[in-house]
Design a protein around this motif. Structure first.
Motif, PDB file in Angstrom:
ATOM      1  N   ALA A  15     -55.081 -16.608 -39.322  1.00 32.40           N
ATOM      2  CA  ALA A  15     -53.775 -17.796 -39.361  1.00 32.40           C
ATOM      3  C   ALA A  15     -53.904 -17.976 -40.889  1.00 32.40           C
ATOM      4  CB  ALA A  15     -54.512 -19.145 -38.852  1.00 32.40           C
ATOM      5  N   ASN A  16     -52.761 -18.480 -41.189  1.00 26.55           N
ATOM      6  CA  ASN A  16     -52.162 -18.711 -42.595  1.00 26.55           C
ATOM      7  C   ASN A  16     -53.341 -19.617 -43.446  1.00 26.55           C
ATOM      8  OD1 ASN A  16     -51.206 -19.942 -44.998  1.00 26.55           O
ATOM      9  ND2 ASN A  16     -49.536 -20.441 -43.979  1.00 26.55           N
ATOM     10  N   PRO A  17     -53.889 -18.835 -44.573  1.00 27.38           N
ATOM     11  CA  PRO A  17     -55.079 -19.256 -45.344  1.00 27.38           C
ATOM     12  C   PRO A  17     -54.799 -20.478 -46.414  1.00 27.38           C
ATOM     13  CG  PRO A  17     -54.305 -17.452 -46.212  1.00 27.38           C
ATOM     14  CD  PRO A  17     -53.188 -17.553 -45.079  1.00 27.38           C
ATOM     15  N   ASN A  18     -53.592 -20.837 -46.439  1.00 27.84           N
ATOM     16  CA  ASN A  18     -53.152 -21.775 -47.394  1.00 27.84           C
ATOM     17  C   ASN A  18     -52.836 -23.096 -46.890  1.00 27.84           C
ATOM     18  OD1 ASN A  18     -52.945 -19.991 -49.483  1.00 27.84           O
ATOM     19  ND2 ASN A  18     -50.957 -19.202 -48.599  1.00 27.84           N
ATOM     20  N   VAL A  19     -53.156 -23.470 -45.405  1.00 23.27           N
ATOM     21  CA  VAL A  19     -52.960 -24.962 -44.802  1.00 23.27           C
ATOM     22  C   VAL A  19     -54.187 -25.268 -43.951  1.00 23.27           C
ATOM     23  CG1 VAL A  19     -50.564 -24.776 -44.919  1.00 23.27           C
ATOM     24  CG2 VAL A  19     -51.552 -23.734 -42.878  1.00 23.27           C
ATOM     25  N   ARG A  20     -54.467 -26.322 -43.412  1.00 22.44           N
ATOM     26  CA  ARG A  20     -55.415 -26.746 -42.629  1.00 22.44           C
ATOM     27  C   ARG A  20     -54.719 -26.521 -41.290  1.00 22.44           C
ATOM     28  NH1 ARG A  20     -59.981 -30.404 -42.141  1.00 22.44           N
ATOM     29  NH2 ARG A  20     -60.122 -29.946 -44.418  1.00 22.44           N
ATOM     30  N   HIS A  21     -55.526 -25.934 -40.289  1.00 19.44           N
ATOM     31  CA  HIS A  21     -55.149 -25.433 -38.773  1.00 19.44           C
ATOM     32  C   HIS A  21     -55.852 -26.902 -37.953  1.00 19.44           C
ATOM     33  CE1 HIS A  21     -52.927 -22.029 -39.715  1.00 19.44           C
ATOM     34  NE2 HIS A  21     -53.776 -21.950 -40.500  1.00 19.44           N
ATOM     35  N   ILE A  22     -55.126 -26.989 -37.087  1.00 24.81           N
ATOM     36  CA  ILE A  22     -55.517 -27.875 -35.655  1.00 24.81           C
ATOM     37  C   ILE A  22     -56.319 -26.999 -34.510  1.00 24.81           C
ATOM     38  CG2 ILE A  22     -54.881 -29.572 -33.844  1.00 24.81           C
ATOM     39  CD1 ILE A  22     -52.309 -30.259 -35.866  1.00 24.81           C
ATOM     40  N   PHE A  23     -57.217 -27.495 -34.283  1.00 24.84           N
ATOM     41  CA  PHE A  23     -58.010 -26.903 -33.082  1.00 24.84           C
ATOM     42  C   PHE A  23     -57.899 -27.657 -31.765  1.00 24.84           C
ATOM     43  CE2 PHE A  23     -59.920 -25.467 -36.798  1.00 24.84           C
ATOM     44  CZ  PHE A  23     -59.823 -24.094 -36.860  1.00 24.84           C
ATOM     45  N   PRO A  24     -57.057 -27.120 -30.946  1.00 19.42           N
ATOM     46  CA  PRO A  24     -56.781 -28.092 -29.714  1.00 19.42           C
ATOM     47  C   PRO A  24     -58.135 -27.981 -29.014  1.00 19.42           C
ATOM     48  CG  PRO A  24     -55.586 -26.214 -29.349  1.00 19.42           C
ATOM     49  CD  PRO A  24     -56.180 -26.208 -30.958  1.00 19.42           C
ATOM     50  N   SER A  25     -58.453 -29.280 -28.274  1.00 20.36           N
ATOM     51  CA  SER A  25     -59.812 -29.020 -27.318  1.00 20.36           C
ATOM     52  C   SER A  25     -59.474 -29.600 -26.180  1.00 20.36           C
ATOM     53  CB  SER A  25     -60.984 -29.631 -28.109  1.00 20.36           C
ATOM     54  OG  SER A  25     -60.722 -31.000 -28.836  1.00 20.36           O
ATOM     55  N   PHE A  28     -61.960 -29.327 -20.670  1.00 18.85           N
ATOM     56  CA  PHE A  28     -62.941 -28.699 -19.891  1.00 18.85           C
ATOM     57  C   PHE A  28     -63.533 -27.515 -21.016  1.00 18.85           C
ATOM     58  CE2 PHE A  28     -58.589 -27.388 -19.255  1.00 18.85           C
ATOM     59  CZ  PHE A  28     -58.612 -25.833 -19.756  1.00 18.85           C
ATOM     60  N   PHE A  29     -63.261 -27.771 -22.256  1.00 16.86           N
ATOM     61  CA  PHE A  29     -63.878 -26.981 -23.252  1.00 16.86           C
ATOM     62  C   PHE A  29     -64.568 -27.797 -24.335  1.00 16.86           C
ATOM     63  CE2 PHE A  29     -60.624 -23.752 -22.423  1.00 16.86           C
ATOM     64  CZ  PHE A  29     -61.283 -22.709 -22.226  1.00 16.86           C
ATOM     65  N   PRO A  30     -65.708 -27.291 -25.058  1.00 21.55           N
ATOM     66  CA  PRO A  30     -66.420 -28.244 -25.973  1.00 21.55           C
ATOM     67  C   PRO A  30     -65.509 -28.394 -27.125  1.00 21.55           C
ATOM     68  CG  PRO A  30     -67.332 -26.194 -25.578  1.00 21.55           C
ATOM     69  CD  PRO A  30     -66.562 -26.158 -24.604  1.00 21.55           C
ATOM     70  N   ASP A  31     -65.824 -29.034 -27.920  1.00 22.41           N
ATOM     71  CA  ASP A  31     -65.188 -29.132 -29.425  1.00 22.41           C
ATOM     72  C   ASP A  31     -65.655 -27.842 -30.344  1.00 22.41           C
ATOM     73  OD1 ASP A  31     -63.622 -31.371 -28.894  1.00 22.41           O
ATOM     74  OD2 ASP A  31     -65.402 -32.688 -29.875  1.00 22.41           O
ATOM     75  N   ALA A  32     -64.537 -27.354 -30.851  1.00 18.43           N
ATOM     76  CA  ALA A  32     -65.227 -26.040 -31.847  1.00 18.43           C
ATOM     77  C   ALA A  32     -66.118 -26.548 -32.799  1.00 18.43           C
ATOM     78  CB  ALA A  32     -64.034 -25.581 -32.461  1.00 18.43           C
ATOM     79  N   VAL A  48     -63.433 -23.316 -38.415  1.00 15.29           N
ATOM     80  CA  VAL A  48     -63.508 -24.842 -38.100  1.00 15.29           C
ATOM     81  C   VAL A  48     -64.173 -25.178 -39.608  1.00 15.29           C
ATOM     82  CG1 VAL A  48     -64.459 -26.591 -36.683  1.00 15.29           C
ATOM     83  CG2 VAL A  48     -63.371 -24.216 -35.466  1.00 15.29           C
ATOM     84  N   PRO A  49     -63.703 -26.281 -40.203  1.00 19.56           N
ATOM     85  CA  PRO A  49     -64.038 -26.691 -41.230  1.00 19.56           C
ATOM     86  C   PRO A  49     -65.394 -27.913 -40.957  1.00 19.56           C
ATOM     87  CG  PRO A  49     -62.077 -27.769 -40.928  1.00 19.56           C
ATOM     88  CD  PRO A  49     -62.319 -26.883 -39.853  1.00 19.56           C
ATOM     89  N   GLU A  50     -66.141 -28.021 -41.731  1.00 20.49           N
ATOM     90  CA  GLU A  50     -67.186 -28.947 -41.688  1.00 20.49           C
ATOM     91  C   GLU A  50     -66.884 -30.391 -41.216  1.00 20.49           C
ATOM     92  OE1 GLU A  50     -70.863 -28.597 -41.854  1.00 20.49           O
ATOM     93  OE2 GLU A  50     -70.798 -26.322 -41.906  1.00 20.49           O
ATOM     94  N   GLU A  51     -65.832 -30.762 -42.263  1.00 20.38           N
ATOM     95  CA  GLU A  51     -65.199 -32.245 -42.020  1.00 20.38           C
ATOM     96  C   GLU A  51     -64.322 -31.983 -41.109  1.00 20.38           C
ATOM     97  OE1 GLU A  51     -63.132 -30.441 -45.116  1.00 20.38           O
ATOM     98  OE2 GLU A  51     -65.079 -30.379 -44.972  1.00 20.38           O
ATOM     99  N   THR A  52     -64.075 -33.106 -40.451  1.00 18.80           N
ATOM    100  CA  THR A  52     -63.019 -33.301 -39.265  1.00 18.80           C
ATOM    101  C   THR A  52     -62.085 -34.176 -39.737  1.00 18.80           C
ATOM    102  OG1 THR A  52     -64.151 -34.438 -37.649  1.00 18.80           O
ATOM    103  CG2 THR A  52     -64.184 -32.022 -37.274  1.00 18.80           C
ATOM    104  N   THR A  53     -60.720 -34.135 -39.276  1.00 23.17           N
ATOM    105  CA  THR A  53     -59.876 -35.369 -39.533  1.00 23.17           C
ATOM    106  C   THR A  53     -59.097 -35.726 -38.346  1.00 23.17           C
ATOM    107  OG1 THR A  53     -59.156 -34.255 -41.579  1.00 23.17           O
ATOM    108  CG2 THR A  53     -57.728 -36.000 -40.800  1.00 23.17           C
ATOM    109  N   GLU A  54     -59.460 -37.137 -37.993  1.00 24.85           N
ATOM    110  CA  GLU A  54     -58.807 -37.740 -36.712  1.00 24.85           C
ATOM    111  C   GLU A  54     -57.763 -38.419 -37.150  1.00 24.85           C
ATOM    112  OE1 GLU A  54     -60.587 -37.324 -33.707  1.00 24.85           O
ATOM    113  OE2 GLU A  54     -62.191 -36.331 -34.292  1.00 24.85           O
ATOM    114  N   THR A  55     -56.804 -38.593 -36.238  1.00 21.82           N
ATOM    115  CA  THR A  55     -55.609 -39.621 -36.502  1.00 21.82           C
ATOM    116  C   THR A  55     -55.257 -40.023 -35.054  1.00 21.82           C
ATOM    117  OG1 THR A  55     -53.843 -37.615 -36.184  1.00 21.82           O
ATOM    118  CG2 THR A  55     -54.692 -38.211 -38.424  1.00 21.82           C
ATOM    119  N   GLY A  56     -54.609 -41.187 -35.149  1.00 19.79           N
ATOM    120  CA  GLY A  56     -54.153 -41.990 -34.061  1.00 19.79           C
ATOM    121  C   GLY A  56     -52.885 -41.272 -33.633  1.00 19.79           C
ATOM    122  N   PRO A  57     -52.387 -41.574 -32.367  1.00 22.84           N
ATOM    123  CA  PRO A  57     -51.010 -41.014 -31.917  1.00 22.84           C
ATOM    124  C   PRO A  57     -49.732 -41.515 -32.647  1.00 22.84           C
ATOM    125  CG  PRO A  57     -52.223 -42.172 -30.161  1.00 22.84           C
ATOM    126  CD  PRO A  57     -52.885 -42.456 -31.381  1.00 22.84           C
TER     127      PRO A  57
END
Length: 165
Positions: A15-25, A28-32, A48-57
């Motif tokens: 994947a593009n190494p210059n941006v942060r990617h989203i990991f859909p979960s 029925f799958f556990p979080d990455a 998958v990075p150590e720190e996650t970012t959560e946002t609302g809709p």
């Protein structure tokens, strides 16, 4: 506005190494788990990075997110990738020379050594120095590219050195 750092480096990520990617979960799958090479929303492979970012809709998204991942999460389609065959297992893939499973296996072998130093010259690995004679780790070996490049005994059929043995 928050600026996200890119995903951690892996020589097996495509994947593009210059941006942060989203990991859909999906439900029925556990979080990455952090450190794992996983499939992203844009269908690339990233760590998958150590720190996650959560946002609302309705939240404003932080800067630095992969635009293709965001588009997919908002109902779009991932970008088209050319199909090829995996060089290890010959499975059809859109991940280039290695399929997703072979990339994950290679990443799992490499990940514990990422902060290590070369087994010969003891210089810490520098993943950004990917020149043929640089300080990046040579594949999943315990040696840097410079030490592997410095091995001049490759013409002797039965040579045994610390790098080639």
């Amino acid at each position: 506005m928050t600026q996200l750092t890119p995903n951690p480096h892996s020589p097996y990520a495509d994947a593009n190494p210059n941006v942060r990617h989203i990991f859909p979960s999906p439900i029925f799958f556990p979080d990455a788990k952090p450190g794992v090479l996983a499939l992203t929303a844009c269908e690339g492979m990233a760590v998958v990075p150590e720190e996650t970012t959560e946002t609302g809709p309705d939240a404003v998204l932080p800067e630095g997110l992969c635009a293709d991942c965001v588009a997919v999460m908002q109902g779009g389609r991932p970008p088209a990738r050319p199909s090829s065959r995996c060089g290890e297992c010959s499975t059809a893939t859109w991940h280039g020379a290695l399929c997703a499973v072979c990339r994950q296996e290679a990443h799992e072998a490499w990940w514990p050594t990422r902060d290590a130093a070369c087994g010969k010259c003891k210089t810490p690995f520098d993943p950004a120095d990917t020149r043929f004679d640089g300080q990046a780790q040579y594949h999943a070996t315990p040696y840097c590219r410079a030490c592997v490049d410095a091995c001049h005994d490759t013409e002797i059929a039965d040579h045994r050195c610390v790098i080639c043995a």
